[in-house]
Design a protein around this motif. Structure first.
Motif, PDB file in Angstrom:
ATOM      1  N   ILE A 144       0.841  -1.193   0.000  1.00 39.72           N
ATOM      2  CA  ILE A 144       0.000   0.000   0.000  1.00 39.72           C
ATOM      3  C   ILE A 144       0.880   1.249   0.000  1.00 39.72           C
ATOM      4  O   ILE A 144       0.747   2.130  -0.851  1.00 39.72           O
ATOM      5  N   ARG A 145       1.778   1.308   0.943  1.00 40.34           N
ATOM      6  CA  ARG A 145       2.631   2.498   1.085  1.00 40.34           C
ATOM      7  C   ARG A 145       3.467   2.752  -0.168  1.00 40.34           C
ATOM      8  O   ARG A 145       3.521   3.883  -0.662  1.00 40.34           O
ATOM      9  N   GLN A 146       4.123   1.719  -0.680  1.00 44.80           N
ATOM     10  CA  GLN A 146       4.991   1.915  -1.850  1.00 44.80           C
ATOM     11  C   GLN A 146       4.188   2.375  -3.051  1.00 44.80           C
ATOM     12  O   GLN A 146       4.598   3.254  -3.804  1.00 44.80           O
ATOM     13  N   THR A 147       3.026   1.782  -3.255  1.00 44.16           N
ATOM     14  CA  THR A 147       2.176   2.177  -4.376  1.00 44.16           C
ATOM     15  C   THR A 147       1.710   3.620  -4.225  1.00 44.16           C
ATOM     16  O   THR A 147       1.739   4.399  -5.181  1.00 44.16           O
ATOM     17  N   VAL A 148       1.300   3.981  -3.023  1.00 46.21           N
ATOM     18  CA  VAL A 148       0.804   5.332  -2.763  1.00 46.21           C
ATOM     19  C   VAL A 148       1.908   6.367  -2.934  1.00 46.21           C
ATOM     20  O   VAL A 148       1.706   7.413  -3.567  1.00 46.21           O
ATOM     21  N   PHE A 149       3.089   6.089  -2.399  1.00 43.56           N
ATOM     22  CA  PHE A 149       4.186   7.044  -2.551  1.00 43.56           C
ATOM     23  C   PHE A 149       4.567   7.206  -4.024  1.00 43.56           C
ATOM     24  O   PHE A 149       4.856   8.315  -4.480  1.00 43.56           O
ATOM     25  N   ASP A 150       4.540   6.113  -4.777  1.00 43.94           N
ATOM     26  CA  ASP A 150       4.828   6.223  -6.211  1.00 43.94           C
ATOM     27  C   ASP A 150       3.742   7.023  -6.922  1.00 43.94           C
ATOM     28  O   ASP A 150       4.032   7.827  -7.814  1.00 43.94           O
ATOM     29  N   ALA A 151       2.486   6.825  -6.539  1.00 39.35           N
ATOM     30  CA  ALA A 151       1.396   7.583  -7.159  1.00 39.35           C
ATOM     31  C   ALA A 151       1.552   9.076  -6.900  1.00 39.35           C
ATOM     32  O   ALA A 151       1.330   9.906  -7.795  1.00 39.35           O
ATOM     33  N   VAL A 152       1.950   9.431  -5.697  1.00 37.87           N
ATOM     34  CA  VAL A 152       2.192  10.840  -5.366  1.00 37.87           C
ATOM     35  C   VAL A 152       3.369  11.365  -6.186  1.00 37.87           C
ATOM     36  O   VAL A 152       3.315  12.469  -6.743  1.00 37.87           O
ATOM     37  N   SER A 153       4.436  10.569  -6.302  1.00 40.64           N
ATOM     38  CA  SER A 153       5.595  10.978  -7.092  1.00 40.64           C
ATOM     39  C   SER A 153       5.249  11.152  -8.564  1.00 40.64           C
ATOM     40  O   SER A 153       5.844  11.988  -9.255  1.00 40.64           O
ATOM     41  N   LEU A 154       4.291  10.380  -9.051  1.00 43.89           N
ATOM     42  CA  LEU A 154       3.863  10.460 -10.450  1.00 43.89           C
ATOM     43  C   LEU A 154       2.817  11.557 -10.679  1.00 43.89           C
ATOM     44  O   LEU A 154       2.289  11.699 -11.778  1.00 43.89           O
ATOM     45  N   ASP A 155       2.530  12.318  -9.630  1.00 40.47           N
ATOM     46  CA  ASP A 155       1.640  13.483  -9.718  1.00 40.47           C
ATOM     47  C   ASP A 155       0.186  13.154 -10.032  1.00 40.47           C
ATOM     48  O   ASP A 155      -0.493  13.904 -10.749  1.00 40.47           O
ATOM     49  N   TYR A 156      -0.306  12.049  -9.482  1.00 40.29           N
ATOM     50  CA  TYR A 156      -1.753  11.854  -9.558  1.00 40.29           C
ATOM     51  C   TYR A 156      -2.419  12.956  -8.736  1.00 40.29           C
ATOM     52  O   TYR A 156      -1.949  13.312  -7.655  1.00 40.29           O
ATOM     53  N   LYS A 157      -3.485  13.508  -9.301  1.00 34.45           N
ATOM     54  CA  LYS A 157      -4.122  14.689  -8.711  1.00 34.45           C
ATOM     55  C   LYS A 157      -4.639  14.411  -7.299  1.00 34.45           C
ATOM     56  O   LYS A 157      -4.563  15.254  -6.412  1.00 34.45           O
ATOM     57  N   SER A 158      -5.181  13.222  -7.117  1.00 39.33           N
ATOM     58  CA  SER A 158      -5.760  12.860  -5.828  1.00 39.33           C
ATOM     59  C   SER A 158      -5.435  11.397  -5.541  1.00 39.33           C
ATOM     60  O   SER A 158      -5.612  10.538  -6.402  1.00 39.33           O
ATOM     61  N   VAL A 159      -4.943  11.133  -4.333  1.00 37.97           N
ATOM     62  CA  VAL A 159      -4.681   9.765  -3.891  1.00 37.97           C
ATOM     63  C   VAL A 159      -5.376   9.577  -2.542  1.00 37.97           C
ATOM     64  O   VAL A 159      -5.183  10.367  -1.618  1.00 37.97           O
ATOM     65  N   THR A 160      -6.194   8.547  -2.468  1.00 41.14           N
ATOM     66  CA  THR A 160      -6.987   8.265  -1.272  1.00 41.14           C
ATOM     67  C   THR A 160      -6.715   6.849  -0.809  1.00 41.14           C
ATOM     68  O   THR A 160      -6.665   5.927  -1.622  1.00 41.14           O
ATOM     69  N   VAL A 161      -6.542   6.668   0.494  1.00 38.89           N
ATOM     70  CA  VAL A 161      -6.429   5.340   1.105  1.00 38.89           C
ATOM     71  C   VAL A 161      -7.596   5.191   2.072  1.00 38.89           C
ATOM     72  O   VAL A 161      -7.738   5.992   3.006  1.00 38.89           O
TER      73      VAL A 161
END
Length: 199
Positions: A144-161
Motif C-alpha cells: 500500500i505504502r509503496q504504491t501510494v508514494f509512487d502515485a504521489v511521485s507520479l503526480d496523480y491529482k488525488s490519492v486516497t487510502v
C-alpha cells in the motif's frame, strides 16, 4: 474514462492490492493478520466504485513457482519442499472469496511492493484518462505504502487510502503508515466517509 450510473464520465480508479488467499486466509503462508477483517469493506468499496463507474484495478502478486522473480530476501520461501507463496496458478494466488474480476476491470501482476514498479500500470491509467486513485488492500507498510508514494511521485491529482479497507499485521503499524501517508497529502477516509463523498 469510465461512466457512472448516470452516464457521467469519471477519472478515478479503485486500486485493490493483494487481496489473495495467501495474504488473507488464516492458513496463508504470507498472512497479514489484519487482512481477513477488512474483506467485507473491500467488497463494499469495489461495489461502490463500480456504481460510480470507476475503473477497478486488481493488483496481485503472481510468482514463478521456482522463485526466480522473487525479491532476494524472500527466495528461501521457494526452496524445494516448501509452499510456494502466490505462485502462478496456485490457489494461494487467487482472490479471496467475494472478490471477482469482471471483464471491464483491469488486472496488474507485480513482483515487488509497488504496483507501479516494472509494470505498465501508469501507462494503462494514463490511457484511460485516470488522474485520481483510491487504494484498498494489504498491507499498509509495504505494498500500500509503496504504491501510494509512487502515485504521489507520479503526480496523480488525488490519492486516497480507505483506512478501514486497508490493513497491516498490527493496528499500530497500520496507524503509523496511515499517518505518514497523510503527511504527503493523501486522503484517509473511512469507508463510510468515502461512500458519502463524491470521489
Amino acid at each position: 474514462m469510465a461512466a457512472d450510473d448516470t452516464g457521467t464520465t469519471t477519472t478515478t480508479a479503485l486500486v485493490v492490492i493483494d487481496m489473495q488467499n495467501d495474504f488473507i486466509l488464516a492458513d496463508g503462508p504470507m498472512r497479514v493478520d489484519g487482512g481477513l477483517p477488512i474483506v467485507p469493506n473491500v467488497i463494499k468499496a469495489v461495489d461502490q466504485a463500480r456504481r460510480r463507474g470507476f475503473l477497478v484495478v486488481w493488483v496481485v502478486r503472481e510468482h514463478d513457482p521456482q522463485g526466480r522473480d522473487v525479491e532476494l530476501f524472500r527466495r528461501h520461501l521457494y526452496a524445494d519442499g516448501k509452499p510456494k507463496p502466490t505462485s502462478k496458478g496456485s490457489k494461494g494466488a487467487e482472490l479471496v472469496d467475494g472478490l471477482v474480476i469482471k471483464p471491464e476491470d483491469y488486472k496488474v501482476v507485480k513482483t515487488r511492493f509497488s504496483a507501479f514498479f516494472n509494470t505498465h500500470l501508469h501507462s494503462v491509467l494514463q490511457g484511460a484518462g485516470i488522474d485520481s486513485l483510491v487504494v484498498v488492500g494489504v498491507q499498509t507498510p509495504n505494498c500500500i505504502r509503496q504504491t501510494v508514494f509512487d502515485a504521489v511521485s507520479l503526480d496523480y491529482k488525488s490519492v486516497t487510502v480507505i483506512v478501514d479497507a486497508t490493513a497491516a499485521a498490527t493496528p499500530d503499524v497500520h496507524a503509523a503508515n496511515i499517518y505518514d501517508m497523510k503527511n504527503i497529502g493523501v486522503a484517509t477516509p473511512t469507508l463510510e466517509e468515502w461512500c458519502g463523498s463524491s470521489n
